[in-house]
Design a protein around this motif. Structure first.
Motif, mmCIF file in Angstrom:
data_model
loop_
_atom_site.group_PDB
_atom_site.id
_atom_site.type_symbol
_atom_site.label_atom_id
_atom_site.label_comp_id
_atom_site.label_asym_id
_atom_site.label_seq_id
_atom_site.Cartn_x
_atom_site.Cartn_y
_atom_site.Cartn_z
ATOM 1 N N TRP A 181 26.128 -9.595 -7.358
ATOM 2 C CA TRP A 181 27.525 -9.624 -7.507
ATOM 3 C C TRP A 181 28.377 -8.551 -7.037
ATOM 4 C CZ3 TRP A 181 29.688 -12.814 -12.267
ATOM 5 C CH2 TRP A 181 29.075 -14.075 -12.279
ATOM 6 N N THR A 182 29.305 -8.471 -6.645
ATOM 7 C CA THR A 182 30.186 -7.517 -6.228
ATOM 8 C C THR A 182 31.379 -7.343 -7.277
ATOM 9 O OG1 THR A 182 31.694 -8.770 -5.275
ATOM 10 C CG2 THR A 182 30.253 -8.134 -3.909
ATOM 11 N N ALA A 183 32.036 -6.223 -7.329
ATOM 12 C CA ALA A 183 33.321 -6.194 -8.143
ATOM 13 C C ALA A 183 34.222 -7.329 -8.175
ATOM 14 C CB ALA A 183 34.174 -4.823 -7.760
ATOM 15 N N ASP A 184 34.563 -7.905 -7.044
ATOM 16 C CA ASP A 184 35.251 -9.217 -6.821
ATOM 17 C C ASP A 184 34.674 -10.261 -7.466
ATOM 18 O OD1 ASP A 184 37.149 -7.716 -5.454
ATOM 19 O OD2 ASP A 184 36.469 -8.460 -3.133
ATOM 20 N N ASP A 185 33.382 -10.374 -7.258
ATOM 21 C CA ASP A 185 32.683 -11.693 -8.343
ATOM 22 C C ASP A 185 32.801 -11.468 -9.601
ATOM 23 O OD1 ASP A 185 31.610 -12.494 -5.849
ATOM 24 O OD2 ASP A 185 29.839 -11.323 -5.939
ATOM 25 N N VAL A 186 32.935 -10.286 -10.262
ATOM 26 C CA VAL A 186 33.112 -9.990 -11.726
ATOM 27 C C VAL A 186 34.617 -10.531 -11.988
ATOM 28 C CG1 VAL A 186 33.571 -7.987 -13.198
ATOM 29 C CG2 VAL A 186 31.337 -8.023 -12.091
ATOM 30 N N TYR A 203 25.002 -5.487 -14.304
ATOM 31 C CA TYR A 203 24.799 -7.173 -14.599
ATOM 32 C C TYR A 203 23.499 -7.441 -13.500
ATOM 33 C CZ TYR A 203 25.719 -11.833 -14.224
ATOM 34 O OH TYR A 203 25.718 -13.226 -14.275
ATOM 35 N N ASN A 204 23.713 -6.984 -12.251
ATOM 36 C CA ASN A 204 22.977 -7.363 -11.083
ATOM 37 C C ASN A 204 21.436 -6.998 -11.396
ATOM 38 O OD1 ASN A 204 24.720 -8.633 -9.725
ATOM 39 N ND2 ASN A 204 25.226 -6.830 -8.580
ATOM 40 N N ALA A 257 35.341 4.279 -19.467
ATOM 41 C CA ALA A 257 34.576 5.183 -18.516
ATOM 42 C C ALA A 257 34.073 4.345 -17.153
ATOM 43 C CB ALA A 257 33.273 5.874 -19.453
ATOM 44 N N LEU A 258 33.855 3.023 -17.382
ATOM 45 C CA LEU A 258 33.323 2.419 -16.199
ATOM 46 C C LEU A 258 34.141 1.225 -15.662
ATOM 47 C CD1 LEU A 258 29.955 1.314 -17.998
ATOM 48 C CD2 LEU A 258 30.330 3.324 -16.770
ATOM 49 N N GLY A 259 34.163 0.773 -14.358
ATOM 50 C CA GLY A 259 34.928 0.142 -13.597
ATOM 51 C C GLY A 259 34.368 -1.270 -13.408
ATOM 52 N N ALA A 260 34.660 -1.989 -12.616
ATOM 53 C CA ALA A 260 34.431 -3.372 -12.282
ATOM 54 C C ALA A 260 33.185 -3.367 -11.452
ATOM 55 C CB ALA A 260 35.252 -4.331 -11.558
ATOM 56 N N ALA A 261 33.043 -2.419 -10.530
ATOM 57 C CA ALA A 261 31.746 -1.938 -9.532
ATOM 58 C C ALA A 261 30.553 -1.736 -10.579
ATOM 59 C CB ALA A 261 32.226 -0.846 -8.632
#
Lengths: 77, 594
Positions: free
Chosen positions: B512-517, B504-505, B494-498
């Motif tokens: 952090w961004t999705a790219d950082d993840v 988390y933040n 149901a959830l994505g990296a963003a």
């Protein structure tokens, strides 16, 4: 005859298995509509061993002895 | 320091010392927690070449920063150690409540070192940490041990069963009775240290960087989980076993030790049949808003499970259609503390050895290991876990069993870990994931079944090769992050990296961004690879059992197909910044700060 197998939540629309008479130009979509299954409740369609996205599969024509599997959205692992 | 409790317990069983150490916050942020931080600590502290069952190996129980917070499914912990089964890094994830309780007792993790002189257990009640005599517990089942040690509602018990005590290389560590850090033989490492159990009591709270944001993100995530038809309807209603029919309909439900991909009796062992005949109630883990866990009852047993992979291992893979017996085999695995996937798959390998006439000298004690013989699976599961009779030959998994008879090719393993319930010949990306998984044959390192079969988040043609290396790498990296923050992998339906970055933040106070993840996940994945290389795992072990590479699927929807690993690996390694042999380049290591 065409065999349609239904799974989990969408069994409420016809049980485990429904048989249909073959007609020329019959599409998967026609069968789904006949069963009164809302299209948004179907996530996976396998027709004679072939699967793709539902919007592609719904317009496939069936054969005289086709086997169709219809699944709602599901996951596990 | 938010999210983290800021403390690690270091317990040396040889000299019986207990130390409380401050968590290095910068290190924690770089490697996130759980799987990532545990791997970093292990790699820094042991020589990866050591014998996994020697006192030199360390056993790390470690949480993520989101474990014990109000985040959805925020209750997962990791067991990180060197695997006695595969010789690779082992990181086994488990739910239940024990991990969260460790946070509530004030600790992010426990590093267990050395070996006790006699069986002991660890009792933690916030600041009070005791090493206590476990002589009377040694030999007891997981259920009995838990009942004896759990004395308050704020106490949670983690323990091994007889399989771990007897150093079965497929033994699990169990917590809260029915939850397993199941894979890679972590239970044998605990048994080798003569450590029976860890009991934790605590009532502290995890501090949050931005409680209002956490509340908002949790509300949003829970709504997404509830409205998503998979996490809001399918999994709660039918559990993971809802997959039996769809995997079978695609011709990739491994049957009779992967000799076929269609099981004629799939409906009999499906999630639908489980719900209709044996389900008592859902059995969710701590803070879980999905509730895929099952609590089932038959005339003989009552308890947690079984999961899809378990039903497959003892069911289709052994040719068994009796769901009641499969539930019983699952119950015994939980009681004796053994991995259901490896146990079922090892029985299936034994059945094929017997089918091929290689076990004619064995006394099967009236319970023949033959495909379809449901009577044999419960009997030999107990014998395997207790190392009795022929069970002793099976207790270290299918690779060592088959190799003993000169047929290692019949072991359906990668790096000696049994591969789970999806035949790679019909799911090319998932096969690539099996071959490149750092702990060996594992489905939850990069669950490519999602796009290739289930159409999540988008549908990929299962037999195509195009883009599969990219997708596999992305799934592996995202999973490494999820395993490190302390959430359940199923939230990713149901959830994505963003969304993970946002949650988390709000807990940790980062931006952090999705790219950082994804980059953190890639760092963790590459670190694991580095551990394996240092342990002596050869690059050519990134492969699949020969059957899956050269024997075309004999029938069904996947008929005629093999897995095309040779065509997928070069692009995968290239995307990872690894050389053509799968060794990370100096440039990539520098880029990842390794």
């Amino acid at each position: 005859m065409i065999t349609v197998k239904l799974y989990s939540a969408i069994r409420k629309y016809g049980g485990k298995e429904v048989m249909f008479e073959y007609k020329k130009n019959l599409r998967v979509r026609d069968i789904v509509e006949e069963l009164k299954i809302p299209i948004k409740e179907i996530s996976i369609i396998i027709l004679d061993h072939f699967d793709s996205t539902p919007d592609i599969m719904l317009d496939h024509e069936v054969k005289e002895s086709s086997l169709i599997h219809l699944f709602p959205p599901m996951a596990g692992g | 320091m938010f999210g983290y409790m800021g403390k690690l317990l270091r317990i040396n069983l040889t000299d019986q010392s207990v130390k409380v150490e401050d968590l290095d916050f910068e290190l924690a942020k770089k490697y996130v927690g759980g799987r990532g931080l545990g791997t970093k600590i292990l790699f820094d502290e042991i020589d990866p070449k050591i014998d996994a069952l020697s006192p030199e190996n360390k056993l790390i129980f470690i949480n993520g920063p989101l474990t014990g917070t109000p985040t959805p499914t925020g209750g997962r912990y990791m067991v990180v150690t060197k695997s006695p089964l595969s010789g690779t890094i082992a990181s086994s994830n488990s739910g239940g409540t024990w991990g969260a309780r460790l946070k509530y007792a004030g600790y992010d993790g426990i590093i267990v070192e050395g070996k006790a002189k006699n069986p002991i257990y660890i009792n933690i009640n916030e600041d009070v940490v005791e090493l206590l005599d476990a002589k009377d517990l040694w030999g007891k089942t997981v259920g009995d041990t838990t009942d004896i040690l759990k004395d308050t509602k704020k106490t949670n018990v983690l323990t091994i069963g007889p399989a771990g005590e007897k150093l079965s290389k497929i033994a699990a560590i169990m917590n809260d009775k029915d939850r397993a850090a199941g894979r890679s033989g972590v239970g044998a490492v605990m048994g080798s240290k003569l450590l029976k159990a860890i009991v934790v009591t605590g009532n502290l709270k995890v501090s949050l960087a931005d409680p209002d944001s956490v509340k908002a993100y949790v509300k949003d995530a829970n709504l997404k989980i509830k409205e998503n038809p998979v996490t809001g309807q399918g999994l709660p209603a039918y559990g993971t076993a809802v997959l039996v029919n769809v995997i079978n309909a695609n011709g990739i439900l491994p049957t009779n030790n992967f000799q076929e991909g269609v099981f004629a009796n799939a409906e009999d062992i499906s999630g639908e049949t489980l719900a209709e005949k044996y389900l008592v109630r859902k059995d969710p883990c701590h803070r879980c808003t999905i509730g895929c866990g099952r609590y089932t009852k038959t005339d003989k047993v009552e308890g947690g499970g079984p999961e899809y992979e378990t039903i497959w291992a003892f069911g289709a893979d052994c040719g068994v259609k009796n769901l009641e017996t499969i539930i019983e085999a699952n119950w015994w695995c939980n009681q004796l503390g053994i991995d259901t996937i490896s146990a079922g798959s090892t029985l299936a390998a034994a059945m094929e050895l017997k089918q091929k006439g290689l076990l004619d000298h064995i006394d099967f004690e009236g319970h023949d290991l033959e495909f379809g013989n449901d009577d044999a699976i419960v009997y030999w599961t107990k014998k395997l876990a207790n190392r009795e009779g022929f069970g002793d030959e099976m207790a270290d998994g299918s690779y060592r069993l088959c190799n003993r008879y000169g047929r290692a090719d019949l072991s359906m393993t990668v790096k000696k870990l049994e591969i789970p319930a999806y035949d790679p010949r019909g799911v090319q990306g998932h096969g690539l994931n099996y071959a490149t998984s750092n702990r060996g044959g594992c489905h939850v390192r990069g669950y490519m079944i999602s796009p290739e079969i289930l159409g999540l988040p988008t549908k990929l043609e299962r037999l195509d090769l195009k883009d599969k290396p990219f997708w596999t790498k992305t799934f592996q990296d995202l999973t490494a992050f999820i395993d490190s923050i302390g959430l359940c992998l199923f939230t990713s339906f149901a959830l994505g990296a963003a969304e993970y970055a946002d949650i988390y933040n709000s807990v940790v106070g980062t931006k952090w961004t999705a790219d950082d993840v994804l980059k953190a996940g890639e760092r963790i994945y590459t670190l694991e690879k580095q551990f394996n290389l240092a342990a002596g795992i050869l690059p050519e072990e990134d492969t699949l059992p020969p059957r899956l590479l050269i024997e075309p699927m004999p029938s069904g929807p996947t008929e005629g197909h093999v897995h095309h690993l040779d065509q997928l690996l070069p692009e995968y390694y290239d995307l990872r910044g690894w050389d053509s042999e799968g060794i990370p380049t100096a440039e990539k290591l520098k880029d990842l700060g390794l």
